[in-house]
Design an enzyme around this catalytic site. Structure first.
Site, PDB file in Angstrom:
ATOM      1  N   GLU A 254     -51.611 -20.312  54.161  1.00  8.20           N
ATOM      2  CA  GLU A 254     -51.353 -21.403  53.209  1.00  8.20           C
ATOM      3  C   GLU A 254     -52.695 -22.061  52.978  1.00  8.20           C
ATOM      4  O   GLU A 254     -53.217 -22.721  53.864  1.00  8.20           O
ATOM      5  CB  GLU A 254     -50.409 -22.445  53.826  1.00  8.20           C
ATOM      6  CG  GLU A 254     -49.083 -21.919  54.326  1.00  8.20           C
ATOM      7  CD  GLU A 254     -48.143 -21.583  53.207  1.00  8.20           C
ATOM      8  OE1 GLU A 254     -48.362 -22.081  52.085  1.00  8.20           O
ATOM      9  OE2 GLU A 254     -47.215 -20.808  53.441  1.00  8.20           O
ATOM     10  N   CYS A 293     -51.733 -30.755  50.601  1.00 10.28           N
ATOM     11  CA  CYS A 293     -51.878 -29.427  49.998  1.00 10.28           C
ATOM     12  C   CYS A 293     -51.122 -29.353  48.689  1.00 10.28           C
ATOM     13  O   CYS A 293     -51.430 -28.544  47.835  1.00 10.28           O
ATOM     14  CB  CYS A 293     -51.352 -28.387  50.972  1.00 10.28           C
ATOM     15  SG  CYS A 293     -49.684 -28.719  51.553  1.00 10.28           S
TER      16      CYS A 293
HETATM   17  P1  NAP Z   1     -60.255 -25.656  57.677  1.00 13.93           P
HETATM   18  O1  NAP Z   1     -61.569 -26.241  57.881  1.00 13.93           O
HETATM   19  O2  NAP Z   1     -60.178 -24.362  56.973  1.00 13.93           O
HETATM   20  O3  NAP Z   1     -59.575 -25.568  59.117  1.00 13.93           O
HETATM   21  C1  NAP Z   1     -58.261 -25.138  59.269  1.00 13.93           C
HETATM   22  C2  NAP Z   1     -58.015 -24.767  60.712  1.00 13.93           C
HETATM   23  O4  NAP Z   1     -58.731 -23.567  61.036  1.00 13.93           O
HETATM   24  C3  NAP Z   1     -58.459 -25.803  61.718  1.00 13.93           C
HETATM   25  O5  NAP Z   1     -57.502 -25.920  62.731  1.00 13.93           O
HETATM   26  C4  NAP Z   1     -59.734 -25.203  62.270  1.00 13.93           C
HETATM   27  O6  NAP Z   1     -60.052 -25.672  63.563  1.00 13.93           O
HETATM   28  C5  NAP Z   1     -59.347 -23.747  62.293  1.00 13.93           C
HETATM   29  N1  NAP Z   1     -60.453 -22.808  62.404  1.00 13.93           N
HETATM   30  C6  NAP Z   1     -61.636 -22.839  61.795  1.00 13.93           C
HETATM   31  N2  NAP Z   1     -62.386 -21.785  62.163  1.00 13.93           N
HETATM   32  C7  NAP Z   1     -61.639 -21.067  63.046  1.00 13.93           C
HETATM   33  C8  NAP Z   1     -61.853 -19.870  63.797  1.00 13.93           C
HETATM   34  N3  NAP Z   1     -62.976 -19.186  63.722  1.00 13.93           N
HETATM   35  N4  NAP Z   1     -60.860 -19.434  64.595  1.00 13.93           N
HETATM   36  C9  NAP Z   1     -59.712 -20.112  64.703  1.00 13.93           C
HETATM   37  N5  NAP Z   1     -59.458 -21.252  64.033  1.00 13.93           N
HETATM   38  C10 NAP Z   1     -60.411 -21.720  63.190  1.00 13.93           C
HETATM   39  O7  NAP Z   1     -59.294 -26.606  56.859  1.00 13.93           O
HETATM   40  P2  NAP Z   1     -59.089 -28.190  57.014  1.00 13.93           P
HETATM   41  O8  NAP Z   1     -60.371 -28.818  56.578  1.00 13.93           O
HETATM   42  O9  NAP Z   1     -58.543 -28.544  58.324  1.00 13.93           O
HETATM   43  O10 NAP Z   1     -57.980 -28.460  55.941  1.00 13.93           O
HETATM   44  C11 NAP Z   1     -58.233 -28.726  54.581  1.00 13.93           C
HETATM   45  C12 NAP Z   1     -57.823 -27.593  53.705  1.00 13.93           C
HETATM   46  O11 NAP Z   1     -56.526 -27.161  54.050  1.00 13.93           O
HETATM   47  C13 NAP Z   1     -57.746 -27.938  52.244  1.00 13.93           C
HETATM   48  O12 NAP Z   1     -58.506 -27.006  51.534  1.00 13.93           O
HETATM   49  C14 NAP Z   1     -56.290 -27.797  51.864  1.00 13.93           C
HETATM   50  O13 NAP Z   1     -56.061 -27.284  50.598  1.00 13.93           O
HETATM   51  C15 NAP Z   1     -55.778 -26.866  52.879  1.00 13.93           C
HETATM   52  N6  NAP Z   1     -54.373 -27.142  53.181  1.00 13.93           N
HETATM   53  C16 NAP Z   1     -53.426 -26.278  52.745  1.00 13.93           C
HETATM   54  C17 NAP Z   1     -52.087 -26.506  53.024  1.00 13.93           C
HETATM   55  C18 NAP Z   1     -51.014 -25.560  52.580  1.00 13.93           C
HETATM   56  O14 NAP Z   1     -49.872 -25.697  53.003  1.00 13.93           O
HETATM   57  N7  NAP Z   1     -51.308 -24.621  51.745  1.00 13.93           N
HETATM   58  C19 NAP Z   1     -51.722 -27.614  53.771  1.00 13.93           C
HETATM   59  C20 NAP Z   1     -52.710 -28.484  54.192  1.00 13.93           C
HETATM   60  C21 NAP Z   1     -54.025 -28.224  53.896  1.00 13.93           C
HETATM   61  P3  NAP Z   1     -61.210 -26.751  63.800  1.00 13.93           P
HETATM   62  O15 NAP Z   1     -60.752 -28.008  63.221  1.00 13.93           O
HETATM   63  O16 NAP Z   1     -61.335 -26.804  65.286  1.00 13.93           O
HETATM   64  O17 NAP Z   1     -62.415 -26.212  63.118  1.00 13.93           O
END
Ligand code: NAP
Length: 681
Positions: A254, A293
């Site tokens: 997602e 999102c």
């Molecule tokens: P993100 O930076 O992509 O991080 C998402 C998750 O991935 C975090 O828990 C992060 O952990 C983890 N992660 C990063 N690198 C990883 C790795 N190498 N191995 C395992 N896990 C890893 O996203 P965000 O900044 O938290 O969220 C914002 C984005 O989410 C926005 O772009 C939004 O559109 C999207 N979003 C989508 C939805 C949906 O339902 N489609 C819902 C909410 C948000 P760490 O924090 O420890 O780095």
């Protein structure tokens, strides 16, 4: 203070100094987080060996009741979570969506137990007849996967993000390891503490990694499921992990979504729909400071209404007081952290190159009740893009904050094309009271959206809104949104189960599925099944009834009693050109007569008739034919007592097979009865 991880049944501080986490309003340090020293492989092994077997042993009913009691427990202590949620910059409404919305998911999934059988596995759909004589059939059964669900979540909904996912894997009988985004993980930690302390879940069912989970995918194996919510860049990187391909592990993504809301041409100023549109868009831009999102990023409006929309929206946005939600005037809180403010600013600057900013300012705005420089504040920002087919940044750049763009359209086809230019989104809405516009838009745009809300005055009062994914509806979207699907009621649960086609004789499949399969062995006893308690009834147990020869008077009488005077039953002169040779018996009479044959009228453990599941009339029944019933116990589902005074009981489904003098089935139905337990403890 160290934000803890919960691994292999213990609360663990990560090694090292850890990453500092900040209060989004005051900028003060909340704690530090680290996962250094955690053994991800051992955690997964623990989940597979401890949590998995315990959950798999439980039936769907038991898992549902477990979720229900967890939901009741958490709702009872919700205040604790509101207090911590405030650190994330959330207003009361934002926290309500996260906390109570999340707990609502537990309740909704708990209720789904009624749609499954009373076993640890699920027998799906209809039996498939595979042979002429009926001795070889097929069916589908779904077993809980024997792995672990790894949920990697975004920062914006630290509670909802976890609960909407674990509710589903627990229902399926699969344990979970939750990895919230580090930024707001202290709130997830607070809830997991309560969940673990409650001891409602079996040991090993839930573990938590608050620090980095980098490297966890190295250890996934073929029975695991990975879900990811976050940015497309992280998602794509993780999805490309070779171990996922090597072990064929499902990866549900997602990601970013440039959701649109469309104003119908009919919804001009002065209509209720115009006001609804403005209200909805403003709300979607500012709830959770736009970090949703599903937030509206593109506001698609008829060319001639652009100015009206811009003015009305500007007026509402100017009333959006930004600041510390502890202050009663404040309507929009902070972003989750300063790093987020920087990211959003960068995206806004990019968008500014191809479109005009018509409301808001990155630097000049008021903050109420807090220090603007310490907290992660931002003003709502509204753009206007007058050339949306040429300047396409607004369809590609997601500023994950209170930022949206007005986009004009000339006709509905253009509106559909523009909505699709987001290249796949989670949700789209159209506000219109014109059913033709609504139908054309939905059919034209549906392939690019995971969900479409059609909003008008008729449903506005009870509408859950553009931005709320509902537990019983699928959440996810094609293309840019990640191509994933989660929630969706029963559908979501099945993602954590393996579907296996089974083939064999009806008797063998009856034994395996614990559901009677048509054509399977029927067991007859002297005692009528209606005189038996729930525990005493055997699947396959059958009552072969006495026979009845159908009379003309049966048909006439039933027509009189029911008032059903359909020509095929009462007018022999009207049958030319139909499949009927003579006046045919009413299907409902056949069923009613069947009840007359199979019911044992004496008072016994059967409490009531609960309804019908399936019913088919397969062969015309004429006067002179003789019918009888093979009445077979098909499936049993026990029910919990509502309170201490309630009677312990369950639903028994019976197959009603009405056959004629040749032995051929003329009607087939499944009836549901409520039956008392002998043992009331
Ligand atoms: P993100 O930076 O992509 O991080 C998402 C998750 O991935 C975090 O828990 C992060 O952990 C983890 N992660 C990063 N690198 C990883 C790795 N190498 N191995 C395992 N896990 C890893 O996203 P965000 O900044 O938290 O969220 C914002 C984005 O989410 C926005 O772009 C939004 O559109 C999207 N979003 C989508 C939805 C949906 O339902 N489609 C819902 C909410 C948000 P760490 O924090 O420890 O780095």
């Amino acid at each position: 203070m160290k934000i803890k991880n919960y691994a292999q049944g213990k609360w663990v501080d990560g090694d090292g100094e850890g990453k500092p986490l900040f209060n989004a309003i005051t900028g003060e340090t909340v704690g530090t987080v680290s996962s250094e020293g955690l053994d991800f492989a051992a955690m997964m092994d623990y989940a597979r060996k401890t949590g998995g077997p315990a959950l798999r042993k439980m039936t769907f009913q038991e898992r549902g009741l477990m979720l229900k009691s967890l939901a009741m427990h958490l709702i009872g202590i919700k205040k604790k979570f509101y207090a911590v949620s405030a650190y994330t910059g959330a207003t009361k409404v934002d926290s309500w969506i996260d906390i109570e919305g999340g707990i609502g998911n537990l309740f909704a999934n708990a209720s789904l137990r009624r749609q499954f059988g009373d076993q640890p596995f699920y027998v799906e759909g209809e039996m498939a007849p595979l042979s002429k004589e009926g001795t070889f059939i097929g069916h589908h059964i779904m077993f809980p996967k024997q792995g672990v669900a790894i949920h990697i979540n975004a920062f914006n909904f630290p509670i909802w993000g976890m609960l909407e996912k674990i509710a589903v894997n627990f229902m399926a009988g699969v344990p979970a390891i939750v990895k919230p985004a580090a930024l707001t993980s202290y709130l997830t930690e607070a809830m997991v503490q309560e969940i673990i302390d409650s001891k409602i879940l079996p040991e090993g069912a839930l573990q938590l990694i608050c620090g980095s989970a980098n490297g966890i995918l190295d250890h996934v194996t073929n029975q695991d499921v990975v879900t990811f919510t976050g940015s497309a860049s992280t998602g794509k990187m993780l999805k490309a992990h070779p171990q996922l391909t090597e072990e064929a592990v499902p990866f549900n993504m997602e990601a970013d979504s440039l959701n649109a809301s469309v104003l119908g041409e009919d919804a001009v100023p002065g209509t209720e729909e115009f006001d609804l549109f403005i209200k909805e868009v403003q709300r979607e831009m500012t709830v959770k400071a736009g970090q949703k999102c599903t937030a509206v990023r593109r506001i698609i409006v008829p060319e001639k209404l652009v100015e009206d929309v811009q003015i009305a929206l500007g007026q509402r946005l100017s009333k959006t007081v930004v600041g510390d939600p502890a202050n009663e005037e404040v309507r929009m809180g902070a972003l989750a952290g300063k790093s987020q403010v920087e990211e959003v600013k960068e995206k806004v600057q990019k968008l500014s190159k191809s479109q005009e900013m018509v409301f808001g300012d990155l630097e000049n705005f008021e903050v109420t009740g807090a220090d603007k420089n310490k907290g992660a504040f931002l003003s709502p920002i509204l753009f206007l893009n007058n050339d949306p087919f040429k300047n396409t940044d607004c369809h590609n750049i997601e500023a994950f904050g209170p930022v949206s763009t007005i986009i004009p359209y000339k006709d509905l086809n253009e509106a559909i094309e523009l909505a699709k230019m987001g290249k796949g989104s989670l949700v789209c809405s159209i506000v219109t009271n014109d059913d033709k516009i609504a139908q054309e838009f939905v059919l034209g745009a549906a392939c690019m959206h995971g969900r479409i809300l059609v909003l008008n005055a008729a449903c506005a009062k009870e509408s859950t809104g553009h931005g709320s994914p509902m537990p019983l509806l699928t959440h996810g979207g094609p293309g840019r949104a990640g191509g994933g699907e989660e929630m969706g009621g029963k559908r979501g649960i099945l993602h954590y189960m393996q579907r296996t086609a089974i083939q064999g004789s009806p008797t063998m499949l009856t034994k395996i599925t614990n559901q009677y399969q048509y054509g399977g062995e029927q067991i007859e006893y002297d005692k009528h099944v209606f005189q038996k308690y729930f525990e005493e009834i055997e699947i396959g147990e059958t009552v072969i009834t006495r026979k009845h020869t159908v009379l003309e008077a049966d048909i006439v009488n039933f027509a009189n009693v029911s008032g059903d005077n359909f020509y095929a039953h009462v007018d022999a002169t009207s049958l030319e050109g139909t499949i009927f040779e003579r006046n045919v018996a009413h299907g409902y009479w056949i069923l009613s007569k069947a009840a007359g044959l199979f019911v044992d009228g004496k008072k016994g453990p059967v409490l009531l008739n609960y309804g019908l599941d399936e019913c088919r009339f397969t062969k015309p029944v004429y006067p002179g034919m003789t019918i009888g019933v093979r009445f077979t116990a098909k499936e049993k589902i026990s029910q919990e007592k509502k309170d201490e005074n309630d009677i312990k009981k369950g639903i028994v489904k019976f197959l009603v097979d009405v056959y004629d003098e040749t032995g051929e089935t003329v009607a087939l139905a499944t009836i549901l009865t409520m039956v008392k337990f002998k043992n009331q403890d």
